[in-house]
Design a protein around this motif. Sequence first.
Motif, mmCIF file in Angstrom:
data_model
loop_
_atom_site.group_PDB
_atom_site.id
_atom_site.type_symbol
_atom_site.label_atom_id
_atom_site.label_comp_id
_atom_site.label_asym_id
_atom_site.label_seq_id
_atom_site.Cartn_x
_atom_site.Cartn_y
_atom_site.Cartn_z
ATOM 1 N N MET A 174 0.803 -1.223 0.000
ATOM 2 C CA MET A 174 0.000 0.000 0.000
ATOM 3 C C MET A 174 0.838 1.276 0.000
ATOM 4 O O MET A 174 0.415 2.305 0.507
ATOM 5 N N LYS A 207 -7.846 2.545 -4.174
ATOM 6 C CA LYS A 207 -7.496 2.449 -2.755
ATOM 7 C C LYS A 207 -7.349 3.869 -2.186
ATOM 8 O O LYS A 207 -7.049 4.807 -2.928
ATOM 9 N N GLU A 587 -49.017 9.065 3.800
ATOM 10 C CA GLU A 587 -49.312 8.071 4.854
ATOM 11 C C GLU A 587 -50.807 7.778 4.903
ATOM 12 O O GLU A 587 -51.225 6.648 5.148
ATOM 13 N N LEU A 590 -51.556 5.282 2.348
ATOM 14 C CA LEU A 590 -51.195 3.930 2.789
ATOM 15 C C LEU A 590 -52.232 3.366 3.749
ATOM 16 O O LEU A 590 -52.590 2.186 3.685
ATOM 17 N N ALA A 591 -52.726 4.241 4.630
ATOM 18 C CA ALA A 591 -53.662 3.772 5.656
ATOM 19 C C ALA A 591 -55.037 3.468 5.071
ATOM 20 O O ALA A 591 -55.672 2.489 5.454
ATOM 21 N N ASP A 600 -46.546 1.556 -3.570
ATOM 22 C CA ASP A 600 -45.080 1.501 -3.632
ATOM 23 C C ASP A 600 -44.493 2.879 -3.892
ATOM 24 O O ASP A 600 -43.502 3.274 -3.266
ATOM 25 N N ARG A 603 -44.785 4.944 -0.695
ATOM 26 C CA ARG A 603 -43.774 4.545 0.287
ATOM 27 C C ARG A 603 -42.417 5.128 -0.068
ATOM 28 O O ARG A 603 -41.706 5.659 0.781
ATOM 29 N N ILE A 606 -42.359 8.811 0.667
ATOM 30 C CA ILE A 606 -42.297 9.086 2.115
ATOM 31 C C ILE A 606 -40.855 8.956 2.607
ATOM 32 O O ILE A 606 -40.338 9.819 3.318
ATOM 33 N N LEU A 607 -40.219 7.878 2.199
ATOM 34 C CA LEU A 607 -38.851 7.644 2.675
ATOM 35 C C LEU A 607 -37.915 8.748 2.197
ATOM 36 O O LEU A 607 -37.070 9.238 2.941
ATOM 37 N N LYS A 610 -38.773 11.925 4.158
ATOM 38 C CA LYS A 610 -38.302 11.849 5.550
ATOM 39 C C LYS A 610 -36.793 12.036 5.611
ATOM 40 O O LYS A 610 -36.267 12.661 6.527
ATOM 41 N N ASN B 71 -48.058 3.807 11.464
ATOM 42 C CA ASN B 71 -47.542 4.513 10.276
ATOM 43 C C ASN B 71 -46.318 3.815 9.714
ATOM 44 O O ASN B 71 -46.157 3.712 8.504
ATOM 45 N N LEU B 74 -47.305 0.959 7.730
ATOM 46 C CA LEU B 74 -47.859 1.358 6.437
ATOM 47 C C LEU B 74 -46.743 1.740 5.472
ATOM 48 O O LEU B 74 -46.724 1.333 4.314
ATOM 49 N N VAL B 75 -45.821 2.531 5.988
ATOM 50 C CA VAL B 75 -44.738 3.003 5.112
ATOM 51 C C VAL B 75 -43.862 1.843 4.653
ATOM 52 O O VAL B 75 -43.438 1.785 3.502
ATOM 53 N N GLU B 76 -43.622 0.903 5.553
ATOM 54 C CA GLU B 76 -42.725 -0.199 5.199
ATOM 55 C C GLU B 76 -43.457 -1.345 4.495
ATOM 56 O O GLU B 76 -42.844 -2.338 4.132
ATOM 57 N N PHE B 80 -50.811 -5.449 9.005
ATOM 58 C CA PHE B 80 -51.147 -5.584 10.427
ATOM 59 C C PHE B 80 -52.641 -5.398 10.616
ATOM 60 O O PHE B 80 -53.327 -4.884 9.731
ATOM 61 N N LYS B 136 -34.031 -2.725 8.223
ATOM 62 C CA LYS B 136 -33.657 -1.456 8.863
ATOM 63 C C LYS B 136 -33.374 -1.642 10.363
ATOM 64 O O LYS B 136 -33.805 -0.863 11.199
ATOM 65 N N ILE B 187 -3.019 -9.602 2.630
ATOM 66 C CA ILE B 187 -2.160 -8.542 3.184
ATOM 67 C C ILE B 187 -2.849 -7.899 4.390
ATOM 68 O O ILE B 187 -2.213 -7.643 5.422
#
Lengths: 616, 418
Positions: A174, A207, A587, A590-591, A600, A603, A606-607, A610, B71, B74-76, B80, B136, B187
Amino acid sequence: MRKKLFLILLFCPVILFAQTGGELSTQYMLAQNYIQAAQFGKALPILQNLYHLQPSNYEYFQTLNQTYIQLKNYDASIALIEERISGLQGDINLVGLLGTSYYLKGNDKRAFEVWDNALKTFPKSEVNYRIIANYALQLRAFDKAIEYLKSGEAISQNPQFFAYDLANLYSITMRYKEATEQYCLILSHDPNQLNSIQSRILSYINKPDALSQSINVVKKYDNGNEISFKYLLSRLYVQAKNYDGAYDLYKKIDSFQNSQGAELYNFGKFLYDEKIYNMAEKVLNDLINKYPESPLISYTKLQYAKTLEAIVEEENKAQIPAWKPYYLPVKNNSSNADKVVEAYSEIAKIYPHSEAANEALLRIGEIKLNIYNDLSGAKELFQELFTDAPLSELTAEAYEELGNGFLLKGDLTSALDCFQKIAGNGRFPEDKRNFATYELARINMYLGNFPKAKDYLQSITNNPQNSSANDAIELSLLMNTAQNDSSNLVTFAAAEFLADQKKFNEALEKYRTVLNDPQKLMLQNIAELRVAEMEIALNNYDSASVQLERIAGEKEGNIYSDKALYLLAKIYQFGLNNKPKAIETYESLLANFPNSLYLDAARSEILKLKDVVNNG
Amino acid sequence: MLKKILFVFLLFPFLAFAQSKILIYMDLKQTDHLRAYGITYHALEKNYKADWLLNYRGGSFMIDYSNDIANECLVEGVAFDKLSASEAADIYSLVQRPDNNMSVVRLEKAPKIAVYVPPSFQPWDDAVTMVLDYAKIPYTKIWNDEILRGDLSKYDWLHLHHEDFTGQYGKFYASFSNAQWYIDNQIQYENDAKKNGFKKVSDMMKTVAQDIKNYVGQGGFLFAMCSATDTFDIALAAEHTDICAQMFDGDPADPDAQSKLDYSNTLAFTNFKLEMNPYVYSFSNINITPEEVGSKENDYFTLFDFSAKYDPVSSMLVQDHVNVIHGFMGQTTMFRKSLIKKSVTILGERPGMDQVKYIHGNYGRGTFTFYGGHDPEAYEHLVGDPPTDLSLHKNSPGYRLILNNILFPAARPKKQKT
C-alpha cells in the motif's frame, strides 16, 4: 586370460554403480510417494540414507530439507544446510534456504543476519540481491524484500531491472507513491510499456489516497515531450474527474502526435459515453473549429450534434414539471437547440439520403415541433424522409411526431392520416403500429365516432401482450360504461381533446359541464379527477386540493379516490413545497387504500421526504 | 358522584392502554415478513411493549397500538391488524390455552447487534447484513481489533458469516490466489495480525475464536452462517496444533494435526476429519458436499416443531410461515449429523438423511445458533455474484430464520412451573 580379467575389472565398478543407482532411484521414488501421501515421517529415514550415500546429489538434499521443514524439524534443516554450505562455498541459494529455515524456526533476526552477511561477502551482483529478495518474498517478509531489491538497484547499472518487482511490492504494501515512481521509471526507459503500466496503476487507484499520490508522481515525470506520460496522466485525471486537466493534456498529445484531432475526437467521444456532455461539447466544438479539414470532421460533427441534443434534452427534463398529469408547454431557451439544428443540418447536407442524414432530418423535425413549435417546418423536413425512406423505422417515428403535432394544433384529419400511415404499414415495428391504432381510437372518440373508436381499441386489446393494451383497456371501459350517456360522452371527449391541445381553461369548462349535467352517469368520477388535473396544470393548487380532497373522501364511492390522494400529496410535495403535509398525505394513502396501485410509489416518496426532512 | 368520576379517571389510562394493539400477523397473509422484524425491533427501541406469539399465525407480534408504529407499518408495507382490547384478549387467551402448542414471549429490549465483517472488500455478500439493512435494524460492524480489545461485551448479539477462523483465507487458494481481492485480503489479515502482536494470521484467528467462545460463555448470543460455523469449531479444536499449509501461514502444517485436535474445546461438532490439502476448497468432513446434496429441485429442509410452552427458545428460533424450506448452498451448506455433539439441538434438517441445516446449543451462560448455507434466496451464490435484492424476497422463510435469531436475545421466556 589377462585381457579377460582386465575387462572384468574395468567394467565391475560400472555394473556395481548401475545396480546401486537403480536401487537408490527406487528408494527415492518410495520416499516421494510417502511425501505425496503426507507421511513425512516414513519418508525421512529413506531420504537421510539416500543423502548419506550421495551427499552431492542436490535433489536428495533439497527433498530431505523440505521433509525436515514439513516435519517442523528446523534445527535439522539448519544443520543440513550449514553442512552443505561448508562444503560448497559461494552458493547464494543455500544461504537463501538457510535464512528461510531460521525464519520458519521463528528466529527472524538470525535469518536476516545470514542473508545480510552473505550479501556483504558475496560478489556485488544484482542477481544475488534478487535471489535473496525472492526468498524474503516467499516468506512474505515484504519490507526486507524491498530492502534487498533497493540495495540491488543501488549497485545496478540498470535500475529498471528491479522496478517491476519493487513496484509490485510497493503496491501490495500500500505504498502507492513509491509504486507509481517505479512504474514511471520503467515508462521513462520504455514508453512501449504504457498499456501494461497503465493497467497496473489503475488496479490500485481505487485504494484510499492512491489516485492523488499517483497523479503527483506522474505529473513530476510529465515534464517533456514524452507522450506516454501525458496519456497516463490524462487517464488518471479522468479517474479523478479533472476533465479540464485531461483535455489540456489531450490537446498536447494531439499536437505532438500531429494527429489532426483524432486524439481529441476519441477524448470527446469518451466524455459523451460517460455522459459528461458539457465537456464533450467543448472538446468537439474546439475540434471542429481547429480542424475543419480533418478526415474525421463528419464523425466529429455527428458526435457534436448528438452531444448538443443530449444537453438540450437534459435542460428540457429539468424544466418540465413531470409530476403533473398535464402541464403547460415549457419555454425553452433555443440557443442550444439552434446549434443542434445547425449541426444536424450539416450532416444531412454532407451525406444526403444516408441513414445518418435521415436520422438528422428526424431530429431536426423533432426540435422544430417540440421546441420551435413549427409544425409546417417539421412537416416539410419529414416529407423528405417519407420520400427517401418510406419503410424506415425513422419514418414511423416521424409520422408519430407529426401526428402528435397535428393533435396539438387541433387538426384531427391530418393527425388521423399520420397515424393511419403507421398502423397500415406492416413493415413498421409492431409497437409503433399498436400505438398508432390507439391514437386512431382516441381521435375517433374526439370526432364522436365511438363505434369506430371501439373497433380500434378491440384490435389492440385482443393481444394483451402489446404495450398499448393497458391504455386501450382503460379507454374501452370508459366508452363502454358511458355509451348510454352519449351527449356527455361527446362533451367529455371534447374536453379530452382540449386537454391534449393543452387548452386547459377550455378543457376545465367542458369537464365542469359534464359534472354539472344532472344526466351524468359513469363519467362523473373521471371528469371530477380531470377537473383537478386541469387545475394542477393551471397552477391552481388550492382549488385542485379542494377537489382532490373531496374525491379522496368518497373512498370506495369513487374509483379514483386513491389516485386523488396521491395527486394531493404530489401538490404538497412539489407544488406547495410542504413536506410534512406531503408525508402525512402519502401516509393517509397507505392507511386508507391498502390495495392501491400507488402504494409503492407513496412509500418510496415518504422515505425520500423523511430523509430530506431529517437531514435538513 | 365525585368518587365515581375519580374512579373512572383512575381507570382511564389502563382502559386507554388496553384499548388497542397492533397485531403483525406472520402467516401467509403477511406482505413483508422481513420488515415486520424491523418494526418490532424499532418498537422495542421506543420502549413499546411487544409480545411474540409463538406458533400463532406464523409467530406473530403483538405491540401496543400507537400511530407511530402503525404509520411505520404502512410506510414499510408490513401488514397488520388494529385490535380492540377484547380482540387482543381473545388472542392471548387462545394462545395460552394448554391444549394449544402456542405461547407468549415478552420482548424486553432491542438487542445490541454486532456483525463481524472484515473492513476490506469481499467479493460476496453477507446474508445477515443484507437482511438487517433491508429490515432497517441497526448494527455495528466489528472485526478482529475490536474483539481482541474486548469490545464484544458491549453487544448482546454477534453474527459471523462467511469467515474463515482457521487462517486459511477461505481455502480459495487454488482458484483465486492471483485475484486482487485475495491478495489484498491476505495482506490486510497479515497486517492486522502483526499489529495485534501475532506472527501468524492463524494464531490471531484462533485467539479471536477463543474470545468469541468466551463471549458466549459469559452470556452472549452467537449466530453463525456458512463457513463461519465449521471453521469456528475447527479453529477451537486446533488450538494446540498447526493445520495451515505453507501458503497460508508461511510454514507447513503439523503432519499430526488431525490427531492433535481437541474436540472438547468446540461448541457444536466433534470427531471431524480435516481436509489438509490446501488446494481443496473444503475444511473438513463436517460440511455436506454438493454431490451429497443432490439436485436443487429436491433440496428442502424441514423445521422441527417444538413445544412452545415448554421449549420456548427452540420454538422462537423456528417461527416461520412454512416449515419446509428450500435449501441453499454455501461453502458450508449443511452439517453432517453424525459429527454434531449430542448436547446440540437440531432445529432443521433433511429428514431421513445425515444432513442438518440449522442447529442451536448452549455454552456457559450464552447460546449459539449455526445455520448452513450462504444466501437463503440465491441457491448457488458464487464469488462475484451480484447481491440478492431482498425487496424481491419480502416473504423469504429462509431469511426469517436469521431474523428470529435477532429478536431471540430480546425475549424473556416465562419461567416454567416445576
